[in-house]
Design an enzyme around this catalytic site. Sequence first.
Site, short mmCIF file in Angstrom:
data_model
loop_
_atom_site.label_atom_id
_atom_site.label_comp_id
_atom_site.label_asym_id
_atom_site.label_seq_id
_atom_site.Cartn_x
_atom_site.Cartn_y
_atom_site.Cartn_z
N HIS A 1 -34.51 23.70 7.83
CA HIS A 1 -33.36 23.90 8.72
C HIS A 1 -33.69 23.34 10.10
O HIS A 1 -33.54 24.02 11.12
CB HIS A 1 -32.98 25.39 8.78
CG HIS A 1 -32.37 25.88 7.50
ND1 HIS A 1 -31.05 25.69 7.18
CD2 HIS A 1 -32.91 26.53 6.45
CE1 HIS A 1 -30.80 26.20 5.98
NE2 HIS A 1 -31.92 26.71 5.52
N ASP B 1 -33.30 28.79 -4.72
CA ASP B 1 -32.53 29.19 -3.53
C ASP B 1 -31.24 29.90 -3.96
O ASP B 1 -30.20 29.79 -3.30
CB ASP B 1 -32.22 27.97 -2.64
CG ASP B 1 -31.87 28.37 -1.20
OD1 ASP B 1 -32.11 29.53 -0.83
OD2 ASP B 1 -31.36 27.51 -0.46
N LEU C 1 -21.22 23.34 0.14
CA LEU C 1 -21.93 24.28 -0.73
C LEU C 1 -22.18 25.58 0.03
O LEU C 1 -22.47 25.58 1.23
CB LEU C 1 -23.25 23.67 -1.19
CG LEU C 1 -23.11 22.49 -2.15
CD1 LEU C 1 -24.44 21.78 -2.34
CD2 LEU C 1 -22.56 22.95 -3.50
N GLY D 1 -24.47 27.88 -1.08
CA GLY D 1 -25.66 28.43 -1.72
C GLY D 1 -25.76 27.94 -3.14
O GLY D 1 -24.87 27.24 -3.64
#
Length: 382
Positions: free
Chosen positions: A186, A265, A301, A303
């Site tokens: 990130h 994830d 998206l 997730g």
Amino acid sequence: VWVEGNLVETGRAARIEVVGRRIAQVQVVEGELDRWVSAGLVDLQVNGYGGFDANAARPSAGEVRGMVERLWQHGVTSLCPTVVTAGEVEMRERLRAIAGACQAHRLVAHSVPCIHVEGPAISPEDGPRGAHDVEHVRPPSLAELDRWQESAGGRVGIVTLAPEWPGTPQYIAAARAASIVVAIGHTAASREQIGAAVDAGASLSTHLGNGAHATLERLHNYIWEQLAEDRLSASLIFDGHHLPPAVMKVMLRAKGLRRVVLVSDSVALAGSPPGAYETPVGSAVVLSADGSLRRRGTPYLAGSAGCLLDGVNNAMRHAGLSVRDAVSLATLRPATIIGRPGRAGLRPGADADLVVFDRDPRTGALAVVSTVVAGDPVYRRP
Ligand SMILES: [Zn+2]
């Protein structure tokens, strides 16, 4: 207890004897069986699964236990519950719930080798920040890390951060000294900031290629820099939606098998039937039949709705890997990254974490037949 199957590592048929929590012996036998067996899958990044959420608004040990038990059905015998960016009070409640689940249940404790904290020291920019709440993004703090460990009973083992925050190298060095794996993710970091983080001990890129700007300068960007840095392994989401097939293939080749680890994830909605849902934070999402989870009415998206085994199957299907190499990205590689060599393969003395698979005769995809955790049979397909 004996478990039989062709060993994924060698292709040879074998009988594996489990005594207590460990593998006592591996006997190679003649012929070929219709089952395959490997070490249990190790997922370094799991936000939730099957309706259970590691970041629930009201975290509880039951939430964590439910997630772990659901993932046993998918061959995952070790997982790092992942606590994401939130206020410190909320994050510590979630860490406490995970610690509580480990204290209450022996097999849950076994299946949670450590906790992954993703954030809050990430990029505040749209794109790199992904779905993390900008309001709670803040600089890295060793004092806060100490308080996390107090709540987690010392179980925090991976921290994902963006190295552009001032003071990051000192933070990384201290975390490394405490045996915590530091991952870069990130992020919108420069080449120099990535280099300084790696010099200080960062060893992993978190879901490389995702949590990034939609458009990047083509030659000078943080994805190339991390791909080229041989001291960084990369975790990749191979759910078929986060990275297109060409990118999966190219990233695997650029990093090499020894530096790639697959992660799911996955979020709490993973494992649910297709449909429209409201997430706990109030966003409307759609889970499609193709397995993608997107914010309603957008292409974005929200997730991953897959599990780690989907990633293994996609690595075979889209990147041309052998079953042995694909499985190693979800067993040997992650176990090595978190310092659990006893979970990296099937040999005498290793933890008796095993998965028995059969394979789709047409596609070769693996499907879980049964799972053993620390010598206990925890799942058998009905
Ligand atoms: Zn992320």
